[in-house]
Design a protein around this motif. Structure first.
Motif, PDB file in Angstrom:
ATOM      1  N   THR A   1      -7.023   9.351  -4.214  1.00 59.53           N
ATOM      2  CA  THR A   1      -6.816  10.110  -2.981  1.00 59.53           C
ATOM      3  C   THR A   1      -7.065   9.248  -1.749  1.00 59.53           C
ATOM      4  O   THR A   1      -6.894   9.712  -0.635  1.00 59.53           O
TER       5      THR A   1
ATOM      6  N   ASN B   1       6.491  12.967  -2.481  1.00 59.67           N
ATOM      7  CA  ASN B   1       6.533  12.008  -1.389  1.00 59.67           C
ATOM      8  C   ASN B   1       7.938  11.850  -0.832  1.00 59.67           C
ATOM      9  O   ASN B   1       8.127  11.724   0.377  1.00 59.67           O
TER      10      ASN B   1
ATOM     11  N   THR C   1      -0.425  11.552   3.681  1.00 53.19           N
ATOM     12  CA  THR C   1      -0.603  10.726   2.483  1.00 53.19           C
ATOM     13  C   THR C   1       0.715  10.120   2.025  1.00 53.19           C
ATOM     14  O   THR C   1       0.760   9.007   1.523  1.00 53.19           O
ATOM     15  N   SER C   2       1.797  10.875   2.224  1.00 54.88           N
ATOM     16  CA  SER C   2       3.052  10.484   1.591  1.00 54.88           C
ATOM     17  C   SER C   2       3.634   9.186   2.142  1.00 54.88           C
ATOM     18  O   SER C   2       4.109   8.354   1.385  1.00 54.88           O
TER      19      SER C   2
ATOM     20  N   THR D   1       1.893   6.226   0.897  1.00 56.79           N
ATOM     21  CA  THR D   1       2.043   6.145  -0.555  1.00 56.79           C
ATOM     22  C   THR D   1       3.341   5.446  -0.905  1.00 56.79           C
ATOM     23  O   THR D   1       3.411   4.669  -1.844  1.00 56.79           O
TER      24      THR D   1
ATOM     25  N   SER E   1      -6.911  13.822   8.488  1.00 55.68           N
ATOM     26  CA  SER E   1      -5.844  13.018   7.904  1.00 55.68           C
ATOM     27  C   SER E   1      -5.097  12.263   9.003  1.00 55.68           C
ATOM     28  O   SER E   1      -4.849  11.063   8.898  1.00 55.68           O
TER      29      SER E   1
ATOM     30  N   ARG F   1      -4.967   8.109   9.725  1.00 60.35           N
ATOM     31  CA  ARG F   1      -3.728   7.342   9.846  1.00 60.35           C
ATOM     32  C   ARG F   1      -3.619   6.683  11.225  1.00 60.35           C
ATOM     33  O   ARG F   1      -3.227   5.532  11.345  1.00 60.35           O
TER      34      ARG F   1
ATOM     35  N   GLU G   1      -3.238   0.616  -3.810  1.00 62.53           N
ATOM     36  CA  GLU G   1      -2.064   0.852  -2.965  1.00 62.53           C
ATOM     37  C   GLU G   1      -1.001  -0.227  -3.190  1.00 62.53           C
ATOM     38  O   GLU G   1       0.181   0.073  -3.347  1.00 62.53           O
TER      39      GLU G   1
ATOM     40  N   ALA H   1      -5.245  15.665  -0.245  1.00 62.95           N
ATOM     41  CA  ALA H   1      -4.131  14.724  -0.226  1.00 62.95           C
ATOM     42  C   ALA H   1      -3.153  14.982  -1.369  1.00 62.95           C
ATOM     43  O   ALA H   1      -1.957  14.770  -1.234  1.00 62.95           O
ATOM     44  N   HIS H   2      -3.671  15.412  -2.510  1.00 66.37           N
ATOM     45  CA  HIS H   2      -2.794  15.618  -3.671  1.00 66.37           C
ATOM     46  C   HIS H   2      -2.745  17.075  -4.096  1.00 66.37           C
ATOM     47  O   HIS H   2      -2.550  17.378  -5.254  1.00 66.37           O
TER      48      HIS H   2
END
Lengths: 319, 186
Positions: B66, B106, A46-47, A50, A82, A86, B86, A197-198
């Motif tokens: 998410t 992140n 996710t990062s 993001t 995940s 991606r 996004e 994800a979080h």
């Protein structure tokens, strides 16, 4: 022999130990050869996306480009939803958008044309001939085991990228579970997001997501939740003690000390075991719980094993 | 560039059109994170329609989404709300508007990748818990995972992690590289 280029994903080296052992067992038995992508790197999860789009596309592209160059005749498969999302998205964007491809190739400093497909385990276990091979290998079938098949959001969506036909009530895992004698239950959260994800950066906000999934599965009579993603699996399993304590606290109206979970695990009726679909298949193919290291699960899986098995003659077998 | 133009640019990049949304609310109804959001997916679309970019950039929505795509899947007009979210998140980051915990996680995650090439759980969770001032988060699971050797302090790095760190740096500075294409070609 069916062969795939294999992207294991970071969880395969750590938290998903038992699932990895089960994957190796199952794919070995049914004759699917997974050729590991050499020196693969994290997909960015996710990062990466993001923070920036180029990073989110370039990280998966590095591993995919290696596979395209060195294993040109093989499609890519991964066991994590995940990673799958991606890798698949990178493939999709590079095919769709010339400027995305230019950007990715410049960043990874290698050519990448997205010639091959990206699959997840459900995709490669579902074709009729593979199902036939699985059925041949099954030596014992579960008895009265009700399973809630949890697909997770990213194995299924976004549909324009994954090409999934049924996004609300998919059946691929249910059919695999049936091969082992388990009875899939009808329930509402098959493709709901579990919030993995979080789970770090918005822990308070995402806990209800996993809790709702667990509670719906229990309410629908499931003995076990089956997953096709180590992130979903960890997220659903790891904090069940915490949820059980919170349920108790909500009833009592006051909070108890959080770290009590470590020394006082919740009673078994308050929790639900979570297994990956390959673990279930491996058990049914005759692998023992010691060989699969089922002891690493946060929630004891004894409830599943104590249901017992039956062989072809419907007589009980011990494990 | 005015906020109006910026918003239009974000919408174009996300391939989302204001007039596609008729505010039926299926996105918010199906969003698993809607409870925690101060601007729900339908609200994001409403703000896009009335040109309220700042409201979107300052919401926690852009950090809490998410990316499960339930909203797109159920939208009668296939409005790609997560893509807009996004793009809005990138714009917020460009302007220095961050949700603190997301920023910490992140950035720690990417720093982790620069070091090892793969996700090292102990480093990720450990650094995050320290930097985000949440030392006890998920601590109750650590004894189990360490005793079963699921996680450990042993570093597991890929062979080409130096190359990968450079790749990450190229990706992070892509905006600058792309605006100077003659330099990229060298």
């Amino acid at each position: 022999m069916i062969r795939y280029a294999y992207f294991p994903g970071c969880a395969s080296e750590s938290t998903a130990l038992s699932t990895t052992l089960a994957n190796n067992f199952v794919f070995g038995r049914i004759g699917i050869d997974l050729v590991e992508i050499k020196d693969w790197n994290c997909c960015g999860a996710t990062s990466a996306h993001t923070l920036s789009e180029p990073l989110g596309l370039a990280l998966p592209a590095r591993s995919l480009a290696w596979a395209e160059k060195n294993l040109p005749e093989l499609d890519v498969v991964t066991g994590c939803a995940s990673c799958y999302a991606r890798l698949k998205l990178t493939n999709y964007r590079v095919r769709q958008d010339e400027s995305a491809r230019y950007m990715v190739e410049k960043i990874i400093e290698a050519p990448y044309e997205a010639k091959r497909e990206v699959y997840n385990f459900l995709d490669i276990l579902s074709p009729a001939d593979v199902r036939g091979r699985i059925e041949e290998q099954i030596v014992r079938r579960f008895k009265n085991l009700k399973a809630a098949c949890y697909y997770g959001c990213l194995n299924i969506r976004p549909a324009e990228v994954t090409g999934a036909k049924d996004r609300e009530n998919p059946q691929a895992m249910d059919e695999l579970a049936r091969l082992t004698g388990a009875e899939p239950v009808d329930w509402g959260f098959k493709t709901e997001c579990c919030g993995a994800a979080h789970q770090n950066d918005a822990a308070f906000e995402t806990r209800p997501l996993a809790r709702r999934i667990l509670e719906n599965a229990r309410a629908c009579g499931a003995d076990v939740i089956l997953t096709a993603c180590p992130m979903c699996q960890l997220n659903l399993e790891m904090r069940q003690a915490e949820y059980a304590r919170k349920r108790k606290d909500e009833k009592r109206g006051k909070a108890s000390f959080p770290l009590l979970d470590v020394v006082l695990p919740p009673p078994e009726k308050e929790t639900i075991p979570v297994l990956s679909i390959t673990e279930l298949l491996a058990l049914s193919m005759g692998a023992g719980s010691g060989r699969l290291r089922l002891d690493v699960h946060h929630v004891p899986v004894s409830g599943v094993l104590s249901k017992g098995f039956r062989d072809e003659n419907e007589s009980e077998v011990m494990i | 560039m005015t906020d109006q133009e910026t918003l239009q640019e974000l919408m174009d990049k996300a391939d989302v059109r204001q007039y596609d949304c008729y505010q039926c609310g299926k996105c918010s109804g199906g969003c698993p994170m809607a409870d925690a959001m101060d601007l729900k997916p339908r609200g994001v679309m409403r703000c896009a329609q009335v040109g309220s970019l700042n409201r979107i950039l300052n919401s926690n929505t852009i950090w809490l989404c998410t990316g499960c795509y339930a909203c797109v899947d159920r939208c009668p007009h296939d409005v790609n709300v997560p893509a807009l979210i996004e793009e809005a998140r990138y714009e917020a980051a460009r302007r220095g508007i961050w949700r603190r915990d997301s920023e910490v996680l992140n950035k720690v995650f990417v720093a982790n990748l620069k070091m090892f090439g793969r996700n090292h759980e102990m480093v990720l969770a450990g650094l995050y818990n320290v930097l985000a001032l949440k030392p006890a988060q998920d601590a109750q699971s650590v004894p189990h995972m360490m005793s079963k050797k699921l996680i450990g302090i042993r570093p597991h790095s890929i062979k080409e992690n130096g190359e990968l760190a450079k790749l990450i740096e190229r990706a992070e500075s892509w905006d600058k590289l792309a605006s100077a294409p003659q330099e990229v070609k060298k």
